[in-house]
Design an enzyme around this catalytic site. Structure first.
Site, short mmCIF file in Angstrom:
data_model
loop_
_atom_site.label_atom_id
_atom_site.label_comp_id
_atom_site.label_asym_id
_atom_site.label_seq_id
_atom_site.Cartn_x
_atom_site.Cartn_y
_atom_site.Cartn_z
N HIS A 65 0.81 -1.20 0.00
CA HIS A 65 0.00 0.00 0.00
C HIS A 65 0.85 1.26 0.00
CE1 HIS A 65 -2.90 -2.72 2.45
NE2 HIS A 65 -3.05 -2.91 1.15
N LYS A 74 4.80 7.75 8.01
CA LYS A 74 4.24 6.98 9.11
C LYS A 74 5.32 6.36 9.96
CE LYS A 74 2.92 3.51 5.78
NZ LYS A 74 1.78 2.80 5.24
N HIS A 121 4.19 0.01 1.38
CA HIS A 121 4.39 -0.67 2.66
C HIS A 121 3.49 -1.89 2.71
CE1 HIS A 121 3.23 -1.23 6.98
NE2 HIS A 121 4.55 -1.34 7.03
N TYR A 134 0.12 1.96 13.52
CA TYR A 134 0.56 2.94 12.53
C TYR A 134 0.29 4.32 13.10
CZ TYR A 134 -0.82 -1.07 9.61
OH TYR A 134 -1.01 -2.31 9.07
N ASP A 170 -6.32 -6.15 -2.14
CA ASP A 170 -4.91 -6.50 -2.39
C ASP A 170 -4.78 -7.53 -3.49
OD1 ASP A 170 -4.21 -4.68 -0.44
OD2 ASP A 170 -3.72 -6.19 1.07
#
Length: 185
Positions: A65, A74, A121, A134, A170
């Site tokens: 992502h 992040k 990521h 996160y 995904d």
């Protein structure tokens, strides 16, 4: 807190130094003052605006992502269990564009990964249950989501365990070649 650079430009690993005694341990998982001091970047602030958490079971892969537009920086850590965490640099002008690096994040060493804007990521849960936290620097905007297939042959990410479950999103993600074409490569 020990802060180290990585093979990928601008990615940092932050390792807390826990105090351990007969009760267990205490550790700071993040210190903005130490982080900002290490970076010494004018105008940079370690201001994170949103915290999120996911729970995954062994073999689950979440990723790959990223965010379009300004992207999002992040701080990622595994608060329970362990994960094989993977980053891919998608910043076209970066010296490490297209390169990837994997990290073990777990509840033993408490490492945090600082992921600047412009990275894909993803991770795979290695333990029976893995909680990943996160901390992101701007509100999430689903309209800016980027997804590249976790099993894209050009990326050839070496997931350490058989992949058991991925989300529908995904499974239907774009390819690395599609991303390169969008960048004009």
């Amino acid at each position: 807190m020990l802060i180290e650079t990585t093979e990928l430009a601008d990615v940092l690993v932050l390792t807390p130094q826990p105090y351990r005694d007969g009760r267990g341990l205490f550790t700071r998982t993040f210190d903005a003052e130490e982080f900002d001091s290490f970076l010494q970047a004018p105008g940079f602030s370690a201001t994170f605006l949103q915290d999120s958490q996911s729970r995954s079971y062994r073999g689950v892969v979440r990723g790959m992502h990223g965010r379009a537009g300004r992207g999002e920086a992040k701080l990622v850590r595994c608060s329970h269990g362990s994960v094989h965490d993977v980053l891919v640099d998608i910043r076209p002008n970066s010296p490490t564009f297209g390169q990837q690096q994997a990290f073990l994040l777990d509840d033993t060493d408490f490492r945090n990964l600082f992921v600047p804007a412009g990275f894909l990521h993803g991770f795979q849960a290695l333990s029976p249950v893995a909680d990943v936290c996160y901390r992101i620097d701007r509100p999430h905007d689903p309209a800016e989501d980027i997804g590249i297939a976790y099993d894209d042959p050009d990326l050839a990410i070496a997931w350490p365990q058989p992949v058991t479950v991925v989300s529908d999103r995904d499974a239907a993600a774009n390819s690395w070649q599609q991303l390169l074409a969008a960048f004009g490569h």
